[in-house]
Design an enzyme around this catalytic site. Structure first.
Site, PDB file in Angstrom:
ATOM      1  N   SER A 241       3.740  -2.752  12.461  1.00  0.00           N
ATOM      2  CA  SER A 241       3.862  -1.167  12.501  1.00  0.00           C
ATOM      3  C   SER A 241       3.065  -0.700  13.567  1.00  0.00           C
ATOM      4  O   SER A 241       3.277  -1.068  14.694  1.00  0.00           O
ATOM      5  CB  SER A 241       3.674  -0.799  11.192  1.00  0.00           C
ATOM      6  OG  SER A 241       4.567   0.323  10.877  1.00  0.00           O
ATOM      7  N   HIS A 382      10.067  -2.694   5.141  1.00  0.00           N
ATOM      8  CA  HIS A 382       8.963  -2.498   6.036  1.00  0.00           C
ATOM      9  C   HIS A 382       7.603  -3.068   5.708  1.00  0.00           C
ATOM     10  O   HIS A 382       7.078  -2.669   4.702  1.00  0.00           O
ATOM     11  CB  HIS A 382       8.565  -1.017   6.359  1.00  0.00           C
ATOM     12  CG  HIS A 382       7.579  -0.402   7.565  1.00  0.00           C
ATOM     13  ND1 HIS A 382       8.047  -0.677   8.714  1.00  0.00           N
ATOM     14  CD2 HIS A 382       6.368  -0.033   7.501  1.00  0.00           C
ATOM     15  CE1 HIS A 382       6.723  -0.527   9.401  1.00  0.00           C
ATOM     16  NE2 HIS A 382       5.816  -0.098   8.873  1.00  0.00           N
TER      17      HIS A 382
HETATM   18  C1  GCU Z   1       4.600   5.628   9.869  1.00  0.00           C
HETATM   19  C2  GCU Z   1       4.837   5.772  11.503  1.00  0.00           C
HETATM   20  C3  GCU Z   1       5.272   4.666  11.939  1.00  0.00           C
HETATM   21  C4  GCU Z   1       4.402   3.535  11.821  1.00  0.00           C
HETATM   22  C5  GCU Z   1       4.036   3.103  10.446  1.00  0.00           C
HETATM   23  C6  GCU Z   1       3.068   2.434   9.914  1.00  0.00           C
HETATM   24  O1  GCU Z   1       5.918   5.018   9.079  1.00  0.00           O
HETATM   25  O2  GCU Z   1       5.839   6.803  11.397  1.00  0.00           O
HETATM   26  O3  GCU Z   1       5.577   4.844  13.424  1.00  0.00           O
HETATM   27  O4  GCU Z   1       4.753   2.057  12.523  1.00  0.00           O
HETATM   28  O5  GCU Z   1       3.591   4.662   9.757  1.00  0.00           O
HETATM   29  O6  GCU Z   1       2.226   2.005  10.982  1.00  0.00           O
HETATM   30  O7  GCU Z   1       3.108   1.603   8.774  1.00  0.00           O
END
Ligand code: GCU
Length: 403
Positions: A241, A382
């Site tokens: 992420s 995710h």
């Molecule tokens: C949020 C953010 C993302 C990021 C994510 C994370 O969802 O919007 O851009 O990648 O956090 O780091 O878990």
């Protein structure tokens, strides 16, 4: 003569948005298309520097030129951690000007016959969360979330036993230990160490937090090259992420990283921005104003002005292997946009005679890992899971010649 021509053209082309002719190549707006470049020489001498300049000036911000004193102190080493499977080692990175050292946690395979390859990645909530091992020193500054059990809470994201049994070291540090993940106007941590006289915040083209995190990964690499237990020619930088965005930027800026792995990195990472599927450049800058440089704000609701989309970031890693992964339920990160970036960067790998991606996006659990650009789509949300790590180990095995 040829060199002079290239330098002149390069200087011209560095002015963003300017078109220039080099031989039969026009360096202008690269957009969100497959990168079509004539030769390795043109890529390395003209296009790569221009694209790097764009990401430095307009997206992540320049990392500092200046040096700061850093020393590394091995705090402890336990030869029989994880029930005898691993050596656990903790190293303090002392950065001159900071009161709190950055703690690096390492697990190395026990009984290794020589230096081992490694996966290096940052963790979200502290070294002590990657494994229930009670001897891990809690990372300073790690955020404490209400109701969040501490030790081992992120162990599903860090299958340490699997990784060390596969013959790799795990090396990690906490993001907040380097630069706290909130917008404080860059008053604490590493940014102020590099301010010029009277400067109180990074300039519009200077690094934000992702830049600082990527910089710190390079500073860990500085240590790894000195650690005889590690084969520093075989270090894969990995992240999930926001830390996947960071791993790609670290892989682009530091050629010592032999592989870069982006797990569900989404907007500002692997995903193409022009698509505006899931998170957009506008939303990410509003929610996380500290991640990128100020200049990136110019592209909010203005993606078509981007000189090159995120396929350019992936191409900067060429010819070193790169791996992009997505998850089916992670529409916020735009799985198809992540795949397309890897696909559109592939022609640069092909210039080197290496295999990139050429086929349509694969179905879930059909990893494409036979070439230098790897990709998989995992069923689920995710996250970074054992399945993801199994693919990364498999990919690294191929490139590092590990059986
Ligand atoms: C949020 C953010 C993302 C990021 C994510 C994370 O969802 O919007 O851009 O990648 O956090 O780091 O878990």
């Amino acid at each position: 003569m040829k060199h002079n021509l290239i330098s002149t053209i390069f200087a011209l082309a560095c002015t963003l948005g300017v078109s220039a002719q080099v031989g039969n190549v026009t360096v202008s707006q690269y957009g969100s298309e497959p990168l079509k470049i004539g030769s390795v020489e043109e890529w390395e001498q003209v296009h790569r520097p221009v694209i790097m300049n764009f990401f430095e000036q307009e997206v992540y911000g320049l990392m500092p030129d200046g040096q700061v004193g850093i020393t590394y102190e091995v705090l402890n080493e336990c030869p029989n951690a994880l029930g005898g499977k691993a050596i656990r080692k903790e190293v303090a990175m002392h950065i001159a000007g900071l009161d709190t050292p950055v703690l690096i946690l390492m697990y190395l395979p026990a009984n290794a016959k020589g230096p081992v390859p490694a996966f290096l990645g940052m963790n979200f909530k502290g070294n002590h969360q990657i494994n229930p091992d009670p001897a891990i020193t809690p990372s300073p500054n790690a955020p404490v979330y209400k109701g969040d059990p501490e030790r081992g809470a992120a162990s599903s994201r860090w299958p340490v036993e699997f990784i060390v049994e596969s013959g790799y070291a795990v090396v990690t540090l906490n993001r907040d230990n380097v630069d706290p993940d909130f917008d404080d106007g860059f008053q604490n941590s590493v940014h102020p160490l590099f301010y010029a006289e009277g400067q109180t915040a990074p300039k519009a083209n200077e690094w934000g937090t992702i830049g600082a995190w990527a910089w710190s990964l390079s500073r860990v690499m500085d240590y790894l090259v000195s650690d005889k237990a590690i084969d520093s020619n075989k270090v894969a930088v990995v992240g999930h992420s926001r830390l996947g965005k960071t791993a790609l930027w670290a892989g682009a800026t530091d050629k010592r990283f032999a592989i870069a792995i982006s797990n569900d990195s989404g907007c500002g990472g692997a995903a193409l921005s022009i698509r505006k599927v899931g998170e957009s450049v506008d939303v990410i800058n509003r929610s996380f104003p500290h991640w990128f440089c100020d200049n990136y704000n110019k592209y909010r609701n203005n993606e078509s002005a981007l000189f090159v989309d995120q396929q350019g970031l992936i191409a900067l890693i060429a010819p070193r292997p790169v791996y992009v992964a997505s998850a089916t339920l992670d529409q916020w990160a735009d799985p198809e946009g992540e795949y397309l970036s890897a696909l559109y960067a592939s022609p640069v790998y092909e210039l080197y005679g290496l295999q990139g991606l050429t086929t349509p996006m694969p179905a879930p659990e059909q990893p494409m890992n036979s070439g230098h650009v790897g990709y998989h789509l995992r069923t689920g949300r995710h996250d970074i899971t054992l399945y993801d790590w199994q693919q990364y180990v498999d990919f690294a095995n191929r490139h590092f010649g590990v059986k």
